[in-house]
Design a protein around this motif. Sequence first.
Motif, PDB file in Angstrom:
ATOM      1  N   MET A   1      29.893  43.360  48.238  1.00 18.19           N
ATOM      2  CA  MET A   1      30.617  44.384  48.634  1.00 18.19           C
ATOM      3  C   MET A   1      32.309  43.999  48.604  1.00 18.19           C
ATOM      4  SD  MET A   1      29.850  45.362  52.468  1.00 18.19           S
ATOM      5  CE  MET A   1      30.718  46.431  52.692  1.00 18.19           C
ATOM      6  N   GLY A   2      33.679  44.793  48.746  1.00 19.42           N
ATOM      7  CA  GLY A   2      34.384  44.369  48.864  1.00 19.42           C
ATOM      8  C   GLY A   2      35.315  44.193  47.994  1.00 19.42           C
ATOM      9  N   ARG A   3      36.668  44.233  48.443  1.00 20.87           N
ATOM     10  CA  ARG A   3      37.742  43.998  46.455  1.00 20.87           C
ATOM     11  C   ARG A   3      37.870  42.450  45.900  1.00 20.87           C
ATOM     12  NH1 ARG A   3      43.834  45.743  47.789  1.00 20.87           N
ATOM     13  NH2 ARG A   3      44.361  43.712  48.375  1.00 20.87           N
ATOM     14  N   TRP A   4      37.762  43.190  44.617  1.00 18.04           N
ATOM     15  CA  TRP A   4      37.925  41.865  43.565  1.00 18.04           C
ATOM     16  C   TRP A   4      39.417  42.580  42.771  1.00 18.04           C
ATOM     17  CZ3 TRP A   4      33.534  38.870  43.301  1.00 18.04           C
ATOM     18  CH2 TRP A   4      32.632  39.744  43.330  1.00 18.04           C
ATOM     19  N   ARG A   5      40.096  41.172  42.307  1.00 15.10           N
ATOM     20  CA  ARG A   5      41.077  41.072  41.489  1.00 15.10           C
ATOM     21  C   ARG A   5      40.327  41.282  40.503  1.00 15.10           C
ATOM     22  NH1 ARG A   5      45.842  42.942  40.010  1.00 15.10           N
ATOM     23  NH2 ARG A   5      47.449  41.603  40.384  1.00 15.10           N
ATOM     24  N   VAL A   6      40.624  42.508  39.060  1.00 18.59           N
ATOM     25  CA  VAL A   6      40.259  41.807  38.150  1.00 18.59           C
ATOM     26  C   VAL A   6      41.034  41.218  36.912  1.00 18.59           C
ATOM     27  CG1 VAL A   6      39.102  43.673  36.460  1.00 18.59           C
ATOM     28  CG2 VAL A   6      38.790  44.224  39.332  1.00 18.59           C
ATOM     29  N   THR A   7      40.788  41.425  35.705  1.00 23.60           N
ATOM     30  CA  THR A   7      41.663  40.844  34.972  1.00 23.60           C
ATOM     31  C   THR A   7      40.539  41.147  33.302  1.00 23.60           C
ATOM     32  OG1 THR A   7      41.042  38.594  34.783  1.00 23.60           O
ATOM     33  CG2 THR A   7      43.850  39.536  35.557  1.00 23.60           C
ATOM     34  N   GLY A   8      41.190  41.778  32.637  1.00 19.42           N
ATOM     35  CA  GLY A   8      40.278  42.143  30.851  1.00 19.42           C
ATOM     36  C   GLY A   8      41.243  42.509  30.215  1.00 19.42           C
TER      37      GLY A   8
ATOM     38  N   GLY B   1      44.732  46.944  24.643  1.00 14.93           N
ATOM     39  CA  GLY B   1      45.885  45.783  25.460  1.00 14.93           C
ATOM     40  C   GLY B   1      44.932  44.834  26.873  1.00 14.93           C
ATOM     41  N   GLU B   2      45.755  43.655  27.098  1.00 20.76           N
ATOM     42  CA  GLU B   2      44.905  42.543  28.584  1.00 20.76           C
ATOM     43  C   GLU B   2      45.816  44.141  29.993  1.00 20.76           C
ATOM     44  OE1 GLU B   2      47.094  39.801  28.334  1.00 20.76           O
ATOM     45  OE2 GLU B   2      45.238  38.358  27.435  1.00 20.76           O
ATOM     46  N   PHE B   3      44.837  43.973  30.361  1.00 22.30           N
ATOM     47  CA  PHE B   3      44.764  44.736  32.452  1.00 22.30           C
ATOM     48  C   PHE B   3      44.906  43.715  33.082  1.00 22.30           C
ATOM     49  CE2 PHE B   3      40.776  46.151  31.233  1.00 22.30           C
ATOM     50  CZ  PHE B   3      40.095  45.898  32.844  1.00 22.30           C
ATOM     51  N   ASP B   4      45.095  43.987  34.433  1.00 22.83           N
ATOM     52  CA  ASP B   4      44.811  43.654  35.472  1.00 22.83           C
ATOM     53  C   ASP B   4      44.528  45.146  36.327  1.00 22.83           C
ATOM     54  OD1 ASP B   4      47.842  43.750  37.776  1.00 22.83           O
ATOM     55  OD2 ASP B   4      48.503  43.291  35.387  1.00 22.83           O
TER      56      ASP B   4
ATOM     57  N   ASP C   1      35.599  51.917  42.702  1.00 24.24           N
ATOM     58  CA  ASP C   1      37.060  52.737  42.383  1.00 24.24           C
ATOM     59  C   ASP C   1      38.152  51.327  41.759  1.00 24.24           C
ATOM     60  OD1 ASP C   1      37.497  55.640  43.452  1.00 24.24           O
ATOM     61  OD2 ASP C   1      36.249  54.178  45.158  1.00 24.24           O
ATOM     62  N   ILE C   2      38.936  51.693  40.953  1.00 23.67           N
ATOM     63  CA  ILE C   2      39.780  50.319  40.145  1.00 23.67           C
ATOM     64  C   ILE C   2      41.209  51.207  39.389  1.00 23.67           C
ATOM     65  CG2 ILE C   2      38.506  50.769  37.639  1.00 23.67           C
ATOM     66  CD1 ILE C   2      38.939  48.488  37.116  1.00 23.67           C
ATOM     67  N   GLU C   3      42.076  50.527  40.290  1.00 24.18           N
ATOM     68  CA  GLU C   3      43.399  50.927  39.664  1.00 24.18           C
ATOM     69  C   GLU C   3      43.610  49.257  39.549  1.00 24.18           C
ATOM     70  OE1 GLU C   3      44.774  52.732  42.945  1.00 24.18           O
ATOM     71  OE2 GLU C   3      43.791  54.673  42.790  1.00 24.18           O
ATOM     72  N   GLY C   4      44.928  50.293  38.297  1.00 26.07           N
ATOM     73  CA  GLY C   4      45.808  48.357  37.547  1.00 26.07           C
ATOM     74  C   GLY C   4      46.163  48.917  36.924  1.00 26.07           C
ATOM     75  N   THR C   5      47.736  48.136  35.806  1.00 19.95           N
ATOM     76  CA  THR C   5      47.918  47.981  35.372  1.00 19.95           C
ATOM     77  C   THR C   5      48.432  47.267  33.484  1.00 19.95           C
ATOM     78  OG1 THR C   5      49.659  48.448  37.152  1.00 19.95           O
ATOM     79  CG2 THR C   5      50.441  47.855  34.932  1.00 19.95           C
ATOM     80  N   TYR C   6      48.285  48.147  32.508  1.00 22.22           N
ATOM     81  CA  TYR C   6      48.217  47.097  31.277  1.00 22.22           C
ATOM     82  C   TYR C   6      49.535  46.444  30.867  1.00 22.22           C
ATOM     83  CZ  TYR C   6      44.047  50.141  29.840  1.00 22.22           C
ATOM     84  OH  TYR C   6      42.774  51.295  29.862  1.00 22.22           O
TER      85      TYR C   6
ATOM     86  N   LYS D   1      53.155  41.048  46.488  1.00 22.87           N
ATOM     87  CA  LYS D   1      51.938  40.048  46.602  1.00 22.87           C
ATOM     88  C   LYS D   1      50.738  39.911  45.807  1.00 22.87           C
ATOM     89  CE  LYS D   1      52.398  40.411  51.792  1.00 22.87           C
ATOM     90  NZ  LYS D   1      52.149  38.580  51.719  1.00 22.87           N
ATOM     91  N   ASP D   2      50.875  40.364  44.442  1.00 23.30           N
ATOM     92  CA  ASP D   2      49.485  40.764  43.237  1.00 23.30           C
ATOM     93  C   ASP D   2      50.513  39.848  42.571  1.00 23.30           C
ATOM     94  OD1 ASP D   2      49.697  42.802  43.009  1.00 23.30           O
ATOM     95  OD2 ASP D   2      48.850  43.879  43.874  1.00 23.30           O
ATOM     96  N   ARG D   3      51.474  40.529  42.313  1.00 18.93           N
ATOM     97  CA  ARG D   3      51.828  40.363  40.675  1.00 18.93           C
ATOM     98  C   ARG D   3      53.317  39.691  40.448  1.00 18.93           C
ATOM     99  NH1 ARG D   3      52.684  44.018  35.888  1.00 18.93           N
ATOM    100  NH2 ARG D   3      51.042  43.700  34.623  1.00 18.93           N
ATOM    101  N   ILE D   4      53.433  39.210  40.135  1.00 17.03           N
ATOM    102  CA  ILE D   4      54.899  38.242  40.050  1.00 17.03           C
ATOM    103  C   ILE D   4      55.523  37.899  38.786  1.00 17.03           C
ATOM    104  CG2 ILE D   4      56.204  36.240  40.474  1.00 17.03           C
ATOM    105  CD1 ILE D   4      54.515  35.823  42.758  1.00 17.03           C
ATOM    106  N   THR D   5      56.623  38.879  38.031  1.00 20.93           N
ATOM    107  CA  THR D   5      56.866  39.531  37.115  1.00 20.93           C
ATOM    108  C   THR D   5      57.829  38.183  36.532  1.00 20.93           C
ATOM    109  OG1 THR D   5      55.156  40.723  35.923  1.00 20.93           O
ATOM    110  CG2 THR D   5      57.592  40.296  34.760  1.00 20.93           C
ATOM    111  N   VAL D   6      59.051  37.234  35.728  1.00 20.20           N
ATOM    112  CA  VAL D   6      59.460  36.672  35.570  1.00 20.20           C
ATOM    113  C   VAL D   6      59.877  36.185  34.271  1.00 20.20           C
ATOM    114  CG1 VAL D   6      59.050  35.470  37.864  1.00 20.20           C
ATOM    115  CG2 VAL D   6      58.373  33.912  35.670  1.00 20.20           C
ATOM    116  N   ILE D   7      60.949  35.677  33.946  1.00 26.65           N
ATOM    117  CA  ILE D   7      61.239  35.335  33.005  1.00 26.65           C
ATOM    118  C   ILE D   7      61.866  32.939  33.131  1.00 26.65           C
ATOM    119  CG2 ILE D   7      63.622  35.334  30.844  1.00 26.65           C
ATOM    120  CD1 ILE D   7      62.308  37.732  31.257  1.00 26.65           C
ATOM    121  N   ALA D   8      60.526  32.874  31.670  1.00 22.89           N
ATOM    122  CA  ALA D   8      61.066  31.247  31.959  1.00 22.89           C
ATOM    123  C   ALA D   8      61.522  30.592  30.612  1.00 22.89           C
ATOM    124  CB  ALA D   8      59.442  31.092  32.735  1.00 22.89           C
ATOM    125  N   LYS D   9      61.783  29.897  30.841  1.00 23.99           N
ATOM    126  CA  LYS D   9      61.712  28.813  29.806  1.00 23.99           C
ATOM    127  C   LYS D   9      61.595  27.476  29.564  1.00 23.99           C
ATOM    128  CE  LYS D   9      65.630  27.783  26.805  1.00 23.99           C
ATOM    129  NZ  LYS D   9      67.437  27.796  26.320  1.00 23.99           N
ATOM    130  N   ALA D  10      60.698  26.774  28.932  1.00 19.92           N
ATOM    131  CA  ALA D  10      60.522  25.778  28.728  1.00 19.92           C
ATOM    132  C   ALA D  10      60.582  25.093  28.104  1.00 19.92           C
ATOM    133  CB  ALA D  10      58.982  25.721  28.383  1.00 19.92           C
TER     134      ALA D  10
END
Length: 532
Positions: free
Chosen positions: A212-219, A225-228, A244-249, A363-372
Motif C-alpha cells: 500500500m502507499g503512493r508509487w511513482r510510475v513510469t511506462g 508513448g512514454e508517461f509518468d 488511482d493513477i494520474e499522470g502525464t504523457y 518536486k516530481d518533474r524537472i524539464t530542462v534544455i541541456a547540451k552535452a
Amino acid sequence: MALSNNNSKRALLSTGVLALAGLASTPLLAQDAQQIIRDRCLACHTESGTAEAPSFSRISEQRKTPEGWHMTLNRMIHLRNLQISTEEKRALVKYLADTQGLAPEETEGYRYLLEQDTNIVETGIEPGTAEMCARCHSGARFSLQRRTEQEWKYLVDFHMGQFPTTEFHSLARDRQWFDIARNDTAVKLAEQFPFETNAWSNWKAADKSDLMGRWRVTGFIPGKGEFDAWMSAAKTGEGKYDLDIEGTYADGSKLAGKGNATVYTGFEWRASLTIDGVKMRQVMAADKAGNNLEGRMFLAAEREIGGDLMAVRDQGAADIVAVQPSYLRSGVSTELTLVGQNLDGEINLGEGVAVEKVVSRSKDRITVIAKANGAEGMRSVSVGKANAELAVYSELARVEVQPANAVTRNGGADSAMAKVRANYRAVGYSAGADGEAGTDDDLRLGYMPAQWSIKPADEVAAHDKDDKYAGMINAAGIFTPGDAGPNPARKMSANNVGRLAVVASVKDGDTTVEGEGSMLVAVQDFVRRVLD
C-alpha cells in the motif's frame, strides 16, 4: 486512447491473466480455502496429514504461479466438471499461490510469459526438454512449475491419457516416446525444477512488505508513448488494493484511471485498471524489500499491445526514476525531463553536460534544455541526493527493432477470431569506445522515435506482394494484419498471410539510420477461445 480494435473479447485459457488481474473478493482464511478443497475437490482427490497441516493428493505436491493455479482450476472445470463458484475459484488461486507459489528468484528469466510478452524467441532450453516439451509449450510454461519427481511423471501420464496422439507427433514418433518422457525427461525436470528448494523455504519465512502507499510510475503505452504518473494503492483486504493513477504523457497530455490490484505470493502484482476509458492490465513483480515494482502493462483486450512498466514507492527520499529521453547527442541542445520524487537541490547532468535553461520544475518533474560535450559514454545525473544515468553520444551507429521477431495473425472480416496485432519500438546504439558498431562495446542509448514501414522479407514475399496484402504499420509502430479468409485478389485466392521486414528509420542529425525486425503474418489462432 484509441488503442483497442473492435473485435470480440478474447481470453487465453492457458494463461488466466485476464481473470487474475485485479480480482476483488472477500478475504478468506487458510482454513476457509482448505474447506473449499474438501467440499469441491475430494470427489477425486484425497486428504491426509493433520487438521493443522492437511495434505491433498495431486495438489500439495506442486507449486505454481497464480496463472498456473488458475490454469489448473480451469482444466478441472472444463475437463472434469468441477463445480465451483467464481468467488471460491478466486479464493483458491490466492490461497494456493500464497502457500504453494514460486519464490521471486524462481521466476527470473521466465517472467515474459507472466507479463504476456509473447513475441520472445526462447534460448537456453535444455535440448531434451526442448524436444519433449517445448515443441508444443513455451519453455517458460514448464519452467514456472515445481513438482515432486512423481508429480512430473504423473504429468507425463496425463498427457498420454488426455492427448494419446502426442506419441505420434513430430519429434515423438520412431522412438520410445513414453519411456523417454517418463523415465528420462520427468527425472530431469524434477532435478531442474524440484518441489523443495532453499529459495522457496527462505521466501516463505521472509517478512513480506505491504504494497500500500503512493508509487511513482513510469511506462509506455503504444500509440500514446512514454508517461509518468502517481499511483496510489489503498488497502482493502489482505493483498488487495484500490488504485488511482494520474499522470502525464511525454507530449504533455494527461492520463487518469482507477482500478484494483491483488498481490499473490507476497510479490506478484496483478492489477486491472481503466485508464482514460480503456481497460488495461498490469503484471509486475515487487523486489524483496517491497519498494520497487517492475513488469508490463497491456490492453485487457489485446495482451500483445503493451509496454514496460516500473513503479517506485514514495518513501520521502529523493529519487530520479527516469530520464526522458535517456540520451543526448553531443553538441545539440535538447529538452530533457527528469522524472522522480522529492527532487530538491542542485541539478547536475554530469561531466560536460550543461543546463542551458530550466523550462519547468516541481518536486516530481524537472524539464530542462541541456547540451552535452565531451567523450561518448554514460553520465551520472543528480538532483540533490537523487541519482540516475544519461547516455551521451556523438553519432547513431545502429538501430535495433524490438521485438526482433514477431508473429501476428489475421482475423476480423467474417471470422469470429480477432486480429492479433504487434507493437514495435526502436532502440538506438552508438559504436562505443572501439568505434565499431555491432560489438559488445556498443553504447545503448535507449528508445528513439522512428518512422515505420514494412517491406517483403525476401524474393518470394516480394513476388507474392506480401507487403500489399498481409497488413500495415502505423506511425506509432503498431502493425495490424489483413483480414481473414481467402483473398480473390491474391494468387490462388490465398489468405492475407506473409513474411515481412519491419523497418525503423531513425533520424540523427543529417543522417537516417535504419533497423529491421522480422514479421510473420499467420492465419487465425484457433487455440484461443472466443467469448461472447
